[in-house]
Design an enzyme around this catalytic site. Structure first.
Site, PDB file in Angstrom:
ATOM      1  N   GLY A  46      14.502 -19.302  -0.354  1.00 15.40           N
ATOM      2  CA  GLY A  46      13.299 -19.922  -0.923  1.00 15.40           C
ATOM      3  C   GLY A  46      11.977 -19.291  -0.551  1.00 15.40           C
ATOM      4  N   ASP A 107      10.784 -30.088   4.658  1.00 14.21           N
ATOM      5  CA  ASP A 107      11.262 -31.308   4.026  1.00 14.21           C
ATOM      6  C   ASP A 107      11.754 -32.253   5.134  1.00 14.21           C
ATOM      7  OD1 ASP A 107      12.051 -32.868   1.742  1.00 14.21           O
ATOM      8  OD2 ASP A 107      14.099 -32.142   1.957  1.00 14.21           O
ATOM      9  N   THR A 111      15.883 -27.615   8.955  1.00 13.05           N
ATOM     10  CA  THR A 111      16.015 -26.158   8.862  1.00 13.05           C
ATOM     11  C   THR A 111      15.085 -25.465   9.851  1.00 13.05           C
ATOM     12  OG1 THR A 111      16.589 -26.340   6.532  1.00 13.05           O
ATOM     13  CG2 THR A 111      15.866 -24.191   7.290  1.00 13.05           C
TER      14      THR A 111
HETATM   15  P1  IMP Z   1      14.766 -29.255   5.404  1.00 11.30           P
HETATM   16  O1  IMP Z   1      15.746 -28.656   6.349  1.00 11.30           O
HETATM   17  O2  IMP Z   1      15.212 -30.568   4.858  1.00 11.30           O
HETATM   18  O3  IMP Z   1      13.333 -29.295   5.926  1.00 11.30           O
HETATM   19  O4  IMP Z   1      14.807 -28.398   4.118  1.00 11.30           O
HETATM   20  C1  IMP Z   1      14.239 -27.205   3.981  1.00 11.30           C
HETATM   21  C2  IMP Z   1      14.907 -26.469   2.847  1.00 11.30           C
HETATM   22  O5  IMP Z   1      15.386 -27.357   1.821  1.00 11.30           O
HETATM   23  C3  IMP Z   1      13.893 -25.597   2.201  1.00 11.30           C
HETATM   24  O6  IMP Z   1      13.947 -24.321   2.773  1.00 11.30           O
HETATM   25  C4  IMP Z   1      14.310 -25.586   0.746  1.00 11.30           C
HETATM   26  O7  IMP Z   1      15.177 -24.525   0.526  1.00 11.30           O
HETATM   27  C5  IMP Z   1      15.068 -26.876   0.526  1.00 11.30           C
HETATM   28  N1  IMP Z   1      14.243 -27.886  -0.174  1.00 11.30           N
HETATM   29  C6  IMP Z   1      13.673 -28.993   0.350  1.00 11.30           C
HETATM   30  N2  IMP Z   1      12.981 -29.692  -0.569  1.00 11.30           N
HETATM   31  C7  IMP Z   1      13.110 -29.004  -1.718  1.00 11.30           C
HETATM   32  C8  IMP Z   1      12.599 -29.208  -3.049  1.00 11.30           C
HETATM   33  O8  IMP Z   1      11.852 -30.150  -3.374  1.00 11.30           O
HETATM   34  N3  IMP Z   1      12.946 -28.256  -3.968  1.00 11.30           N
HETATM   35  C9  IMP Z   1      13.745 -27.198  -3.666  1.00 11.30           C
HETATM   36  N4  IMP Z   1      14.225 -26.947  -2.431  1.00 11.30           N
HETATM   37  C10 IMP Z   1      13.923 -27.859  -1.471  1.00 11.30           C
HETATM   38 MG    MG Z   2      15.041 -22.757   1.913  1.00 14.69          MG
END
Ligand code: IMP
Ligand code: MG
Length: 178
Positions: A46, A107, A111
């Site tokens: 991403g 998000d 990650t």
């Molecule tokens: P986290 O580990 O939940 O913070 O997620 C981070 C990863 O989830 C990001 O690097 C994105 O690849 C994916 N992600 C989170 N929200 C979205 C969204 O709204 N659209 C697309 N990818 C998302």
């Molecule tokens: Mg990502």
């Protein structure tokens, strides 16, 4: 195809708005890192578009970049599975070095929390995180980014590197899925 795309997405952040914000983020980073060499680690896939634009601004702002990537996965479709697995590690030697960790969106925070812990385990002197988008309402673990471009509402977004089932990464803007 284009018609179908228009039906399913709504513009949230246009190209001009994104690029203007990136220029400001780079100038902010330059206050800390101008004249220095910085290990920049992007989280694929991403981050690729944001990172490509950001490091070009950083170049103009006088930061020397040593670039590498890591791949972490947790998503299936539009739902985070809650587990983060390391698919590909970076090979940069970060011992004693400050690292800028770059991702498209913060998000749940899992990650970036996992990635920064990995980099600290490898001996990075400091891990600073930089994301284009932040969805504060979705946080599942306590994690904040030092540099965040736009705080957005809890909507699934695509474009500018972000995908829905592998699609829409190439959009030069950010849109919400309807
Ligand atoms: P986290 O580990 O939940 O913070 O997620 C981070 C990863 O989830 C990001 O690097 C994105 O690849 C994916 N992600 C989170 N929200 C979205 C969204 O709204 N659209 C697309 N990818 C998302
Ligand atoms: Mg990502």
């Amino acid at each position: 195809m284009l018609k179908a795309m228009k039906k399913t997405t709504t513009l949230l952040l246009d190209e001009t708005t994104i690029q203007a914000r990136i220029a400001v983020m780079s100038a902010d980073l330059a206050r800390e890192y101008r004249g220095h060499e910085l290990a920049v680690i992007g989280i694929l896939t991403g981050c690729f578009m944001f990172l490509a634009d950001l490091i070009r601004c950083m170049h103009h702002d006088g930061i020397l970049v040593r670039l590498d990537f890591m791949i972490l996965g947790s998503y299936k479709s539009t739902e985070s599975t809650g587990r983060v697995n390391l698919v590909k590690d970076s090979t940069l030697d970060v011992r004693g070095q400050p690292v800028l960790l770059v991702d498209d969106i913060l998000d749940t925070g899992r990650t970036l929390q996992t990635a920064s812990a990995l980099l600290r385990d490898k001996g990075a002197s400091r891990v600073t995180t930089c994301v284009l988008l932040d969805k504060p309402a979705r946080r599942a673990v306590p994690f904040e980014a030092e540099y965040a471009g736009f705080a957005i509402e809890n909507r699934f977004v695509v474009g500018y590197g972000l995908d829905y089932n592998g699609l829409y990464r190439e959009l030069p803007y950010i849109a919400t899925m309807d």
